[in-house]
Design an enzyme around this catalytic site. Structure first.
Site, PDB file in Angstrom:
ATOM      1  N   ASP A  88      35.447  20.901  17.212  1.00  0.00           N
ATOM      2  CA  ASP A  88      35.873  22.250  16.874  1.00  0.00           C
ATOM      3  C   ASP A  88      36.016  23.011  18.197  1.00  0.00           C
ATOM      4  OD1 ASP A  88      36.331  24.566  15.237  1.00  0.00           O
ATOM      5  OD2 ASP A  88      34.320  25.225  15.814  1.00  0.00           O
ATOM      6  N   ASP A 105      31.327  24.671   9.945  1.00  0.00           N
ATOM      7  CA  ASP A 105      31.886  23.323   9.994  1.00  0.00           C
ATOM      8  C   ASP A 105      31.111  22.339   9.135  1.00  0.00           C
ATOM      9  OD1 ASP A 105      34.018  23.813  11.811  1.00  0.00           O
ATOM     10  OD2 ASP A 105      32.566  23.939  13.430  1.00  0.00           O
ATOM     11  N   CYS A 134       0.839  -1.198   0.000  1.00  0.00           N
ATOM     12  CA  CYS A 134       0.000   0.000   0.000  1.00  0.00           C
ATOM     13  C   CYS A 134       0.874   1.248   0.000  1.00  0.00           C
ATOM     14  CB  CYS A 134      -0.925   0.008   1.218  1.00  0.00           C
ATOM     15  SG  CYS A 134      -2.184  -1.290   1.217  1.00  0.00           S
ATOM     16  N   ASP A 153      30.058  23.839  15.507  1.00  0.00           N
ATOM     17  CA  ASP A 153      29.035  24.844  15.795  1.00  0.00           C
ATOM     18  C   ASP A 153      27.959  24.887  14.728  1.00  0.00           C
ATOM     19  OD1 ASP A 153      30.276  26.064  13.679  1.00  0.00           O
ATOM     20  OD2 ASP A 153      31.158  27.696  14.840  1.00  0.00           O
TER      21      ASP A 153
END
Length: 808
Positions: free
Chosen positions: A507, A706, A104, A702
């Site tokens: 980072d 990045d 379906c 962040d």
């Protein structure tokens, strides 16, 4: 050939056709019979689209279609309020009633996807919910709904109440079937006890015959009403040449039922209670599984419950109360103290304290004033405010997170392939073993009853259900519990990869630091005034969104240093910014960045304090000075690094800052390796090299600059709280910029995959032990049915333990 070709059954929906109500269609020398013109039109639409294989592939457990199918009319004026923007397109979520099997889903996705203007269709089999992305200039929602209705399904706009109503109907049907089976089986047991007593102590032939006939009468509705979903599913499995669990249940119940009818008239012993107990016990298991699934999805329900139901919208100078779904971008809304903010928006008038803990987990109220951003679901505490809607309710942060969780619960983890491959061979193998057991014991004993019961025990105890539930129930529980804690996995595959992470790459700025640096010291070159240096720096940083750029501008404003916005501003990711200030070119950035300008006289770098950063400024090709900024390390960062270390995950710190700065920050956090002076592209290459060495990499950034590194990692997590950036760039979304939640996510992933392995191990061991016991006659079919239901419940119960994962 489908059973729907008989004179009594509709070829399209499988429903019975009242006498004289048939609708026929001739094609290729064959006559198809339908129960109504709607089903005939649906068949013409499906076969005309080249999708006639739908009829051989589908696996419906119930015949018929919704009572309102083919009759409903759809109008754009009514559906417009459920449409929300999705990038450059529009989207609408639809509950499709009548979704009964994976075929379906296949049919709806293809038929809807072929409509002009429809760009993407995704149907969730588990919830019956579809999301359709479309171009509003080319097609309308009413046209989409009409096409779904032409297939014999009943589309409705998705709302919380509609979803709850659909789930409630499913639970109610299951409860009614189980209640019927339980009540009648208890009646049946009274007759069975009398027959057992008569077997040992003697019983008259007439009484015995009467009790057996009553047992037959009571068992029949248990098999053919309460057990109808199993019988229907078994038939579809045979028709599609895909034996399933329902086939094993149906064989067990029908064989004992059929043999008992024969024994009733032949004067033998009957096993009606065995047939009834098989159905009743397995329905009990299904009911408990349904309750467990509901419990596992409460994380999504809690998210959706944060949104307000109604809002007070300004209509000129008056205020009208409207459903939240009617709010549009730009609408002005009045929110009083104690009310929830209905949509994401901004305050344009008034000030108040806001409790954002329901959406972000932040426990302390936050003061908000004109221009401040608001998250839907937050609570207005102290003052009435006027806000402007930034997005419709369907596109709010909480609504999008809830959709992410639902999608995650339907995305398969790779480990599920193991169970799927095993289950594909399981049912045929069980039927082969049961047949061999029957013939072996029949030859040995020379009678029919005992060998049949032994073979039935083999069929019934076999549990592909436990095997099939092993992974999805754990993923469902894990993602649901994580959502309730503010951790959003975008899929079971992400959860599995996070559990295998061997290296976590961070980072620095805005990730392990607070992201709010402050100017600590201004160091102008000889002959230059500090205020003049900061004016030039602020002029070129005024267009930057980087935390360092904002810090420089804030310092200038706080110290009343006048500066004008530079011209021709250019940002170099991971390096710095340049621009024209008056007649001279000014560049601000790292020492490495400024070497490209051929500058001399830049002093040797000194080690900044932990979390500190030095930026340098060049004006008209000459060194102009430097600025020392300090960004406080996050309080929760060392605990996260320690948690990863205890789990055997190595941490690495990457940054565009100087190597000395990065090494110092890494040492303060307990990170063994820090690499500085890296551009975003170099970070991505660094991660690809790690993966090339066989590492499974988690990248934590962040989410702003990045993106390449986040995409290169096995798992990307953007620490940006409730922002669009975090939702779009992350595999893993944190509702608030809280590193403690990342540690929780890692523990949750490891715990979930451990439970998956336990479930698979249990399912395999159960069958390896249970099937031989049944083959040797040590288990009756009734005990086998109980064991089968218990096996599935053990898997579900074990999965629900995941909801107990806590912080720490």
């Amino acid at each position: 050939m489908q059973p729907a070709e008989s004179a009594e059954v509709c070829f399209h929906c499988g429903a019975g056709i009242p006498h004289g109500m048939t609708v026929t269609e001739e094609r290729d020398g064959e006559t198809r019979i339908f129960c109504c013109p709607g089903c005939r039109c649906a068949w013409l639409l499906i076969t005309g689209a080249g999708l006639g294989e739908f009829y051989s592939r589908r696996d419906w457990q119930e015949p018929g279609i919704g009572a309102d199918a083919f009759r409903a009319e759809y109008h754009d004026a009514q559906l417009a309020r459920f449409v929300y923007p999705h990038g450059a397109m529009s989207a609408i979520d639809v509950i499709i009633e009548g979704i009964r099997c994976a075929t379906c889903v296949w049919l709806n996705e293809r038929i809807i996807g072929r409509l002009p203007g429809v760009r993407e269709v995704r149907v969730n089999y588990a919830t019956g919910r579809a999301r359709v992305l479309f171009e509003p200039e080319e097609i309308t929602p009413a046209a989409i709904f009409t096409r779904i209705g032409e297939l014999g399904y009943l589309p409705r706009p998705y709302t919380r109440s509609a979803a709850e109503e659909s789930a409630s109907r499913e639970r109610r049907d299951l409860l009614v079937r189980f209640g019927t089976a339980f009540f009648l089986t208890m009646q049946l047991m009274a007759y069975s006890f009398a027959l057992y007593a008569g077997y040992f102590q003697g019983i008259g032939a007439e009484i015995k015959s009467s009790l057996q006939l009553f047992s037959w009468l009571v068992t029949t509705p248990v098999i053919f009403y309460a057990g109808w979903p199993f019988l229907r599913g078994a038939w579809r499995g045979i028709a599609n040449r895909a034996p399933n669990m329902e086939l094993l249940i149906a064989i067990g119940a029908l064989s004992s039922y059929g043999y008992s009818i024969y024994a009733t008239f032949a004067g033998g012993e009957v096993y009606y209670e065995t047939a009834a107990m098989i159905v009743t016990l397995i329905l009990a298991g299904r009911l408990l599984e349904n309750m467990a699934k509901r419990r596992a999805t409460r994380g999504v329900e809690r998210l959706l419950s944060l949104t307000a139901g109604e809002a007070r919208r300004f209509a000129g100078e008056s205020v009208e109360t409207v459903d939240v779904a009617e709010l549009r971008t730009g609408d002005l809304v009045l929110v009083g103290p104690g009310e929830r903010f209905p949509v994401d928006g901004r305050i344009i008038e008034g000030t108040t304290d806001v409790d954002e803990s329901p959406a972000t987990g932040e426990p302390l109220p936050v003061e908000k004033g004109a221009g401040d951003r608001l998250i839907a679901g937050s609570i207005n505490l102290t003052g009435a405010v006027r806000i402007v809607c930034d997005s419709p309710a369907a596109d709010s942060f909480i609504a999008r997170v809830a959709r992410l969780v639902e999608e995650a619960q339907s995305r398969r983890a790779p480990i599920q392939g193991v169970a799927d491959r095993a289950a594909a061979f399981f049912v045929p193998a069980v039927l082969l073993l049961a047949s061999a057991t029957f013939f072996w014991q029949y030859v040995l004993l020379g009678q029919l009853g005992a060998p049949l019961m032994t073979a039935l025990a083999v069929v019934v105890i076999a549990c592909p259900c436990a095997l099939g539930l092993a992974t999805p129930t754990a993923i469902l529980a894990g993602t649901g519990a994580a959502a309730a804690a503010g951790v959003i996995f975008k899929g079971g595959d992400i959860l599995e990869r996070l559990s295998r992470v061997s290296v976590a790459v961070f980072d620095k700025t805005g990730t392990v630091t607070s992201g709010k640096p402050a100017v600590l010291e201004v160091r102008p070159a000889p002959g230059l005034d500090p205020r003049e240096l900061m004016a030039m720096a602020a002029a070129v940083e005024s267009g930057s969104l980087h935390p360092i750029g904002r810090a420089v501008c804030d310092y200038a404003r706080e110290n009343e240093i006048a500066f004008r916005v530079g011209e021709g501003l250019t940002t170099v990711a991971g390096g710095g910014v340049t621009g024209m200030v008056g007649e001279q070119l000014v560049a601000v950035g790292s020492a490495r960045f400024l070497t490209g300008f051929g500058v001399t006289g830049v002093p040797a770098e000194t080690d900044p304090p932990p979390g500190g950063t030095v930026i340098y400024l060049v004006a008209a090709g000459r060194y102009a000075g430097s600025v020392l900024l300090q960004d406080r390390l996050r309080d929760d960062a060392p605990a996260l690094i320690a948690s990863f270390g205890r789990s055997g995950v190595r941490s690495i710190l990457l940054s565009g800052d100087s190597a000395a700065t990065v090494r110092l920050a890494a040492g303060s956090l307990g990170i063994g390796e820090g690499v500085g002076e890296m551009s975003p592209a170099e970070k991505a290459r660094f991660i690809e090299e790690l993966r090339g060495r066989g590492e499974t990499v988690l990248m934590v950034g962040d989410g702003i600059n990045d993106a390449p590194a986040l995409s290169a990692a096995d798992v990307g997590c953007a620490i940006a709280g409730g922002t669009d950036i975090a939702l779009e760039t992350s595999d893993l979304v944190l509702a608030r910029a809280d590193l403690e939640r990342l540690a929780l996510a890692h523990r949750m992933a490891r715990r979930t995959m451990a439970v998956v392995r336990q479930n698979l191990g249990w399912a395999f061991i159960y069958n390896m032990v249970g099937i031989p016991l049944a083959m040797t006659g040590r288990l009756t079919p009734v005990y086998a049915a109980a064991a089968m239901a218990l096996s599935s419940l053990c898997v579900v119960g074990n999965s629900l333990r995941i909801t107990g994962v806590r912080r720490g």
